[in-house]
Design a protein around this motif. Structure first.
Motif, PDB file in Angstrom:
ATOM      1  N   PRO A   1      52.450  54.474  50.928  1.00 10.70           N
ATOM      2  CA  PRO A   1      52.181  53.933  49.586  1.00 10.70           C
ATOM      3  C   PRO A   1      50.720  54.069  49.159  1.00 10.70           C
ATOM      4  O   PRO A   1      50.424  54.092  47.965  1.00 10.70           O
ATOM      5  CB  PRO A   1      52.589  52.462  49.714  1.00 10.70           C
ATOM      6  CG  PRO A   1      52.468  52.149  51.169  1.00 10.70           C
ATOM      7  CD  PRO A   1      52.838  53.424  51.876  1.00 10.70           C
TER       8      PRO A   1
ATOM      9  N   LYS B   1      53.460  45.599  50.382  1.00  9.53           N
ATOM     10  CA  LYS B   1      53.907  46.986  50.238  1.00  9.53           C
ATOM     11  C   LYS B   1      53.544  47.793  51.476  1.00  9.53           C
ATOM     12  O   LYS B   1      54.345  48.585  51.981  1.00  9.53           O
ATOM     13  CB  LYS B   1      53.266  47.593  48.988  1.00  9.53           C
ATOM     14  CG  LYS B   1      53.914  48.889  48.520  1.00  9.53           C
ATOM     15  CD  LYS B   1      53.325  49.302  47.174  1.00  9.53           C
ATOM     16  CE  LYS B   1      54.001  50.566  46.655  1.00  9.53           C
ATOM     17  NZ  LYS B   1      53.461  50.966  45.338  1.00  9.53           N
ATOM     18  N   GLN B   2      52.334  47.561  52.005  1.00  7.72           N
ATOM     19  CA  GLN B   2      51.899  48.285  53.197  1.00  7.72           C
ATOM     20  C   GLN B   2      52.622  47.781  54.444  1.00  7.72           C
ATOM     21  O   GLN B   2      52.973  48.564  55.323  1.00  7.72           O
ATOM     22  CB  GLN B   2      50.383  48.137  53.379  1.00  7.72           C
ATOM     23  CG  GLN B   2      49.802  49.006  54.479  1.00  7.72           C
ATOM     24  CD  GLN B   2      49.982  50.491  54.219  1.00  7.72           C
ATOM     25  OE1 GLN B   2      49.827  50.945  53.089  1.00  7.72           O
ATOM     26  NE2 GLN B   2      50.288  51.253  55.260  1.00  7.72           N
TER      27      GLN B   2
ATOM     28  N   ARG C   1      55.646  46.582  54.520  1.00  8.78           N
ATOM     29  CA  ARG C   1      56.987  47.159  54.464  1.00  8.78           C
ATOM     30  C   ARG C   1      56.965  48.598  54.983  1.00  8.78           C
ATOM     31  O   ARG C   1      57.884  49.013  55.711  1.00  8.78           O
ATOM     32  CB  ARG C   1      57.521  47.136  53.033  1.00  8.78           C
ATOM     33  CG  ARG C   1      58.935  47.719  52.923  1.00  8.78           C
ATOM     34  CD  ARG C   1      59.317  48.090  51.501  1.00  8.78           C
ATOM     35  NE  ARG C   1      60.610  48.773  51.489  1.00  8.78           N
ATOM     36  CZ  ARG C   1      60.766  50.072  51.737  1.00  8.78           C
ATOM     37  NH1 ARG C   1      59.721  50.830  52.031  1.00  8.78           N
ATOM     38  NH2 ARG C   1      61.980  50.618  51.699  1.00  8.78           N
ATOM     39  N   TYR C   2      55.938  49.341  54.618  1.00  7.22           N
ATOM     40  CA  TYR C   2      55.853  50.734  55.064  1.00  7.22           C
ATOM     41  C   TYR C   2      55.711  50.802  56.584  1.00  7.22           C
ATOM     42  O   TYR C   2      56.381  51.596  57.247  1.00  7.22           O
ATOM     43  CB  TYR C   2      54.673  51.434  54.393  1.00  7.22           C
ATOM     44  CG  TYR C   2      54.428  52.823  54.942  1.00  7.22           C
ATOM     45  CD1 TYR C   2      55.289  53.870  54.628  1.00  7.22           C
ATOM     46  CD2 TYR C   2      53.348  53.083  55.794  1.00  7.22           C
ATOM     47  CE1 TYR C   2      55.083  55.143  55.149  1.00  7.22           C
ATOM     48  CE2 TYR C   2      53.143  54.341  56.311  1.00  7.22           C
ATOM     49  CZ  TYR C   2      54.014  55.370  55.991  1.00  7.22           C
ATOM     50  OH  TYR C   2      53.810  56.624  56.519  1.00  7.22           O
TER      51      TYR C   2
ATOM     52  N   LYS D   1      50.604  41.749  46.697  1.00  6.50           N
ATOM     53  CA  LYS D   1      51.570  42.820  46.454  1.00  6.50           C
ATOM     54  C   LYS D   1      51.229  44.061  47.267  1.00  6.50           C
ATOM     55  O   LYS D   1      52.114  44.692  47.866  1.00  6.50           O
ATOM     56  CB  LYS D   1      51.598  43.148  44.961  1.00  6.50           C
ATOM     57  CG  LYS D   1      52.612  44.219  44.597  1.00  6.50           C
ATOM     58  CD  LYS D   1      52.602  44.480  43.093  1.00  6.50           C
ATOM     59  CE  LYS D   1      53.609  45.569  42.715  1.00  6.50           C
ATOM     60  NZ  LYS D   1      53.603  45.844  41.253  1.00  6.50           N
ATOM     61  N   ARG D   2      49.949  44.412  47.319  1.00  8.19           N
ATOM     62  CA  ARG D   2      49.521  45.600  48.066  1.00  8.19           C
ATOM     63  C   ARG D   2      49.755  45.413  49.563  1.00  8.19           C
ATOM     64  O   ARG D   2      50.197  46.336  50.254  1.00  8.19           O
ATOM     65  CB  ARG D   2      48.046  45.905  47.789  1.00  8.19           C
ATOM     66  CG  ARG D   2      47.761  46.338  46.368  1.00  8.19           C
ATOM     67  CD  ARG D   2      46.378  46.957  46.225  1.00  8.19           C
ATOM     68  NE  ARG D   2      45.310  46.050  46.612  1.00  8.19           N
ATOM     69  CZ  ARG D   2      44.735  45.176  45.798  1.00  8.19           C
ATOM     70  NH1 ARG D   2      45.154  45.063  44.541  1.00  8.19           N
ATOM     71  NH2 ARG D   2      43.762  44.392  46.214  1.00  8.19           N
TER      72      ARG D   2
END
Length: 204
Positions: free
Chosen positions: A110, A94-95, A97-98, A90-91
């Motif tokens: 994030p 998320k990164q 995507r950023y 998940k982390r």
């Protein structure tokens, strides 16, 4: 940014290590490329000089790495490299995507830098792989090539020296790619030179 908002992330020993390591790796890449692709009539520098410089730079980087390893044991810097498998996927997503979308839309990072977190998830796990896997492998294979009598003569009918040199070259190539990406991501800050200034002053 006010003084109260600054975070002291890079102590003197880490900055000195970073400087020696960066210079040493640049010399290793330059001389390594010359040794790999040199041929009669085409040499960036004399082959024998490239070999000598490569060997000395390798020794310096090896000693530098030992200082980094010990420094992470005896100081609190090791906390930034601790692995937390739970929620890793998940982390990372998320990164990712950023990096691929969010930062181009001026979204907030994030995982911003703090006293407890120097790296975002992608940085952390990349650094762990490079510093605790790739660098030890390239040091060990480098020492073996300096002292070829330590190498197994033959592995499944293949020359032990050839396999050692091949592994050394592959890891060297991967570290070179990492360095290019590392320099690019270093420009992703409040200003393009902010992170470079931080590694010089110690303050983020």
């Amino acid at each position: 940014m006010s003084t109260e908002e600054k975070i002291y992330l890079y102590p003197v020993w880490l900055r000195i290590w970073h400087a020696f390591n960066a210079l040493g790796i640049l010399v290793l890449i330059y001389t390594g490329l010359n040794m790999q692709f040199a041929k009669p009539g085409f040499e960036l520098i004399r082959f024998d000089l490239a070999v000598t410089l490569h060997n000395y730079a390798g020794i310096i980087v090896s000693i530098s790495y030992l200082a980094f390893f010990i420094g992470n044991i005896v100081t609190s810097n090791s906390k930034y490299y601790k692995i937390k498998p739970k929620g890793l996927r998940k982390r990372l997503f998320k990164q990712i995507r950023y990096y691929t979308y969010g930062m181009f839309k001026n979204e907030e990072a994030p995982y911003p830098i703090s006293e407890k977190r120097k790296f975002n998830p992608i940085q952390k796990y990349t650094y762990v792989v490079v510093m605790y896997l790739m660098v030890p492998i390239i040091i060990i294979t480098g020492i073996a090539l300096l002292l070829p009598e330590l190498i197994i003569e033959e592995v499944y009918v293949l020359s032990g020296i050839f396999l050692t040199a091949l592994l050394h070259a592959i890891i060297g190539f991967l570290i070179s790619i990492f360095l290019i990406i590392h320099l690019y991501f270093a420009t992703i800050g409040k200003k393009p030179l902010s992170n470079f200034k931080s590694i010089l002053t110690g303050w983020h």
